[in-house]
Write an enzyme that holds these catalytic residues in place. Structure first.
Site, PDB file in Angstrom:
ATOM      1  N   ARG A 237      12.209   9.062  -1.600  1.00 51.00           N
ATOM      2  CA  ARG A 237      13.172   9.680  -0.379  1.00 51.00           C
ATOM      3  C   ARG A 237      12.534  10.992  -0.274  1.00 51.00           C
ATOM      4  O   ARG A 237      12.322  11.826  -1.206  1.00 51.00           O
ATOM      5  CB  ARG A 237      14.747   9.766  -0.979  1.00 51.00           C
ATOM      6  CG  ARG A 237      15.292   8.328  -1.091  1.00 51.00           C
ATOM      7  CD  ARG A 237      15.626   7.856   0.390  1.00 51.00           C
ATOM      8  NE  ARG A 237      16.344   6.629   0.666  1.00 51.00           N
ATOM      9  CZ  ARG A 237      15.777   5.462   0.511  1.00 51.00           C
ATOM     10  NH1 ARG A 237      14.608   5.251   0.699  1.00 51.00           N
ATOM     11  NH2 ARG A 237      16.502   4.367   0.622  1.00 51.00           N
ATOM     12  N   GLU A 266      14.921  12.511   8.818  1.00 53.06           N
ATOM     13  CA  GLU A 266      14.244  11.413   9.488  1.00 53.06           C
ATOM     14  C   GLU A 266      15.026  11.088  10.641  1.00 53.06           C
ATOM     15  O   GLU A 266      16.447  10.999  10.585  1.00 53.06           O
ATOM     16  CB  GLU A 266      14.459  10.146   8.516  1.00 53.06           C
ATOM     17  CG  GLU A 266      13.340  10.451   7.337  1.00 53.06           C
ATOM     18  CD  GLU A 266      13.150   9.395   6.165  1.00 53.06           C
ATOM     19  OE1 GLU A 266      13.692   8.298   6.931  1.00 53.06           O
ATOM     20  OE2 GLU A 266      12.636   9.574   5.334  1.00 53.06           O
ATOM     21  N   HIS A 285       8.592   6.054   7.702  1.00 51.63           N
ATOM     22  CA  HIS A 285       9.532   5.365   6.718  1.00 51.63           C
ATOM     23  C   HIS A 285       9.136   3.869   6.642  1.00 51.63           C
ATOM     24  O   HIS A 285      10.083   3.101   7.152  1.00 51.63           O
ATOM     25  CB  HIS A 285      10.833   5.566   7.014  1.00 51.63           C
ATOM     26  CG  HIS A 285      11.768   5.253   5.712  1.00 51.63           C
ATOM     27  ND1 HIS A 285      12.951   6.268   5.326  1.00 51.63           N
ATOM     28  CD2 HIS A 285      11.648   4.280   4.853  1.00 51.63           C
ATOM     29  CE1 HIS A 285      13.280   5.482   4.225  1.00 51.63           C
ATOM     30  NE2 HIS A 285      12.708   4.424   3.896  1.00 51.63           N
TER      31      HIS A 285
HETATM   32  N1  LIG Z   1       9.668   4.251   1.659  1.00 52.10           N
HETATM   33  C1  LIG Z   1      10.459   3.055   1.523  1.00 52.10           C
HETATM   34  O1  LIG Z   1      10.285   2.410   2.745  1.00 52.10           O
HETATM   35  C2  LIG Z   1      11.084   2.698   0.524  1.00 52.10           C
HETATM   36  C3  LIG Z   1      11.649   3.680  -0.447  1.00 52.10           C
HETATM   37  N2  LIG Z   1      12.192   3.156  -1.627  1.00 52.10           N
HETATM   38  C4  LIG Z   1      12.625   4.101  -2.514  1.00 52.10           C
HETATM   39  O2  LIG Z   1      12.126   4.031  -3.707  1.00 52.10           O
HETATM   40  C5  LIG Z   1      13.230   4.064  -4.714  1.00 52.10           C
HETATM   41  C6  LIG Z   1      12.785   3.142  -5.833  1.00 52.10           C
HETATM   42  O3  LIG Z   1      12.913   1.888  -5.865  1.00 52.10           O
HETATM   43  P1  LIG Z   1      12.880   0.939  -7.102  1.00 52.10           P
HETATM   44  O4  LIG Z   1      11.606   1.094  -7.719  1.00 52.10           O
HETATM   45  O5  LIG Z   1      13.029  -0.409  -6.772  1.00 52.10           O
HETATM   46  O6  LIG Z   1      14.065   1.453  -8.122  1.00 52.10           O
HETATM   47  P2  LIG Z   1      13.997   1.188  -9.688  1.00 52.10           P
HETATM   48  O7  LIG Z   1      15.624   1.668  -9.765  1.00 52.10           O
HETATM   49  O8  LIG Z   1      13.329   0.046 -10.046  1.00 52.10           O
HETATM   50  O9  LIG Z   1      13.175   2.461 -10.009  1.00 52.10           O
HETATM   51  C7  LIG Z   1      13.487   3.759 -10.235  1.00 52.10           C
HETATM   52  C8  LIG Z   1      12.819   4.667 -11.155  1.00 52.10           C
HETATM   53  O10 LIG Z   1      13.083   6.018 -10.987  1.00 52.10           O
HETATM   54  C9  LIG Z   1      13.258   6.407 -12.036  1.00 52.10           C
HETATM   55  N3  LIG Z   1      14.326   7.837 -12.168  1.00 52.10           N
HETATM   56  C10 LIG Z   1      15.590   7.747 -11.770  1.00 52.10           C
HETATM   57  N4  LIG Z   1      16.175   8.942 -11.935  1.00 52.10           N
HETATM   58  C11 LIG Z   1      15.245   9.612 -12.617  1.00 52.10           C
HETATM   59  C12 LIG Z   1      15.204  11.016 -13.045  1.00 52.10           C
HETATM   60  N5  LIG Z   1      16.393  11.908 -13.079  1.00 52.10           N
HETATM   61  N6  LIG Z   1      14.122  11.361 -13.716  1.00 52.10           N
HETATM   62  C13 LIG Z   1      12.922  10.402 -13.836  1.00 52.10           C
HETATM   63  N7  LIG Z   1      12.922   9.204 -13.395  1.00 52.10           N
HETATM   64  C14 LIG Z   1      13.855   8.871 -12.848  1.00 52.10           C
HETATM   65  C15 LIG Z   1      14.114   5.717 -13.145  1.00 52.10           C
HETATM   66  O11 LIG Z   1      13.841   5.720 -14.344  1.00 52.10           O
HETATM   67  P3  LIG Z   1      14.362   4.717 -15.651  1.00 52.10           P
HETATM   68  O12 LIG Z   1      13.357   3.556 -15.733  1.00 52.10           O
HETATM   69  O13 LIG Z   1      14.018   5.533 -16.668  1.00 52.10           O
HETATM   70  O14 LIG Z   1      15.740   4.253 -15.407  1.00 52.10           O
HETATM   71  C16 LIG Z   1      12.998   4.297 -12.495  1.00 52.10           C
HETATM   72  O15 LIG Z   1      11.826   4.244 -13.252  1.00 52.10           O
HETATM   73  C17 LIG Z   1      14.484   3.566  -4.046  1.00 52.10           C
HETATM   74  O16 LIG Z   1      15.595   4.085  -4.635  1.00 52.10           O
HETATM   75  C18 LIG Z   1      14.425   4.209  -2.423  1.00 52.10           C
HETATM   76  O17 LIG Z   1      14.749   5.496  -2.615  1.00 52.10           O
HETATM   77  C19 LIG Z   1      12.504   2.099  -1.912  1.00 52.10           C
HETATM   78  C20 LIG Z   1      11.854   0.956  -1.008  1.00 52.10           C
HETATM   79  C21 LIG Z   1      11.367   1.380   0.176  1.00 52.10           C
HETATM   80  O1  LIG Z   2      13.835   2.840   2.182  1.00 52.65           O
HETATM   81  C1  LIG Z   2      13.970   1.660   1.997  1.00 52.65           C
HETATM   82  C2  LIG Z   2      14.849   1.204   1.092  1.00 52.65           C
HETATM   83  O2  LIG Z   2      14.985  -0.105   1.003  1.00 52.65           O
HETATM   84  O3  LIG Z   2      15.566   1.947   0.298  1.00 52.65           O
END
Ligand SMILES: NC(=O)C1=CN([C@@H]2O[C@H](COP(=O)(O)OP(=O)(O)OC[C@H]3O[C@@H](n4cnc5c(N)ncnc54)[C@H](OP(=O)(O)O)[C@@H]3O)[C@@H](O)[C@H]2O)C=CC1
Ligand SMILES: O=CC(=O)O
EC number: 1.1.1.79
Length: 324
Positions: A237, A266, A285
């Site tokens: 994000r 955005e 995005h």
């Molecule tokens: N650009 C785009 O179009 C898209 C963007 N996204 C973004 O990607 C994000 C991640 O998606 P996804 O991988 O499915 O989510 P997950 O919940 O599977 O992964 C999130 C990761 O972030 C880590 N995390 C969260 N908070 C912290 C912190 N304070 N410090 C360090 N690490 C942290 C988590 O750590 P831990 O494993 O230790 O809990 C986890 O490893 C979404 O929330 C969204 O914002 C998603 C889809 C499309």
């Molecule tokens: O940014 C996209 C999402 O699925 O989150």
């Protein structure tokens, strides 16, 4: 009587028909203050909402006393006030998994295009500037075997690690709140603290959600710790990175380049400084934006709402505890 549902994003015809079979559905143009005012009676009756990219805060929930479930067509849910939903007993459904591989592809595309300057040199070719054999001023930097740093080793981080490790022979460093055994055993990924990640990696790839803890997690101080040749990729994000600090770091060459799919505001304003920098690849995005994946997300969101309003929150629910 079927429950009333508000749809605030258009759906493919077959998915709309599926929703109509279960609910009395009214489509509105987003959850803007104007549409909320215009549809106040409808919102007061609605038991479910489905859509994406609109804020659902406490003030809106106040106007929706019958709401039982919200279904977002996204995995990220930073647009929702989850605490307020918990207090009101409203479940929030989202669409993880279906988009993971597509978003990891987008991140790899940003890695490659920013390192090899794909967009910039392709534009030069279109502008008729390729008139003799190219020299070093058109060269990029290698991706293969460089150190990949992943900030956020969740679903998307893991899929990116797979591509980087198996496809490009890159050693993987990562940071998350906890260690990830799967990443370590499958891709030999090394857990490290944030400072080590910043200091060691050639690519810092951010796949974090936006939370109070991750807001501006990467700012001036963190950028200063990165290698001058490093490239920052953000597909989590926008507000995870302090955009003004990033612009300064790109201008004064604190870091080499950036590949960005997400921004603090955005759509990115057309006069953003980022768009004036040759060492920035900016995408609108598009992380999950393929026909197949966007259809899959919409389908999952529809099924999620049907399940949630029937009291089933076993899959894809952010806050299942509200029904327990
Ligand atoms: N650009 C785009 O179009 C898209 C963007 N996204 C973004 O990607 C994000 C991640 O998606 P996804 O991988 O499915 O989510 P997950 O919940 O599977 O992964 C999130 C990761 O972030 C880590 N995390 C969260 N908070 C912290 C912190 N304070 N410090 C360090 N690490 C942290 C988590 O750590 P831990 O494993 O230790 O809990 C986890 O490893 C979404 O929330 C969204 O914002 C998603 C889809 C499309
Ligand atoms: O940014 C996209 C999402 O699925 O989150």
């Amino acid at each position: 009587m079927k429950p009333e549902v508000v749809l605030y994003k258009s759906l493919p015809d077959d998915l709309r028909a599926r929703l109509d079979a279960h609910f009395t559905v009214t489509a509105i143009k987003g959850l803007t203050p104007e549409s909320v005012e215009e549809h106040a009676d409808l919102l007061a009756r609605a038991e479910g909402i489905i859509g994406s990219s609109c804020k659902v805060d406490d003030a809106l929930l106040e106007k929706m006393p019958k709401l039982r479930a919200a279904s977002t067509i996204s995995v990220g849910y930073d647009n929702f006030d989850v605490d307020a939903m918990n207090q009101r007993g409203i479940v929030l459904m989202h669409t993880p998994t279906v988009l993971t591989e597509t978003v990891a592809d987008t991140m790899m595309a940003l890695v490659l295009s920013s390192a090899r300057r794909v967009v910039e040199v392709a534009e030069r070719v279109k502008a008729g500037e390729w008139q003799r054999s190219i020299g070093p001023d058109w060269f990029g930097i290698d991706v293969h075997h460089k150190k990949m740093g992943i900030l956020g080793m969740g679903r998307i981080g893991l899929a990116l690690a797979q591509r980087a490790h198996h496809g490009f022979g890159m050693p993987i460093l990562y940071n998350a709140r906890k260690h990830h055994e799967e990443a370590e055993s499958r891709f030999n990924a090394q857990y490290c603290d944030l400072d080590t990640l910043l200091q060691e990696c050639d690519f810092l790839c951010i796949s974090l959600p936006l939370t109070e803890q991750t807001h501006h997690m990467i700012g001036r101080e963190q950028l200063a710790k990165m290698k001058p040749g490093a490239i920052l990729i953000n597909a989590g994000r926008g507000p995870v990175v302090d955009e003004q600090a990033l612009i300064a770091a790109l201008k004064d060459k604190t870091i080499h380049a950036a590949g960005l799919d997400v921004f603090e505001q955005e759509p990115l304003p057309a006069d953003s400084e980022l768009l004036k920098l040759p060492n920035v690849v900016a995408l609108p995005h598009i992380g999950s934006a393929t026909h197949e994946t966007r259809y899959g997300m919409a389908r999952d969101a529809v099924e999620n709402l049907i399940a949630a309003l029937a009291g089933n929150v076993e899959k894809n629910c952010v806050n299942p505890q509200v029904l327990r």
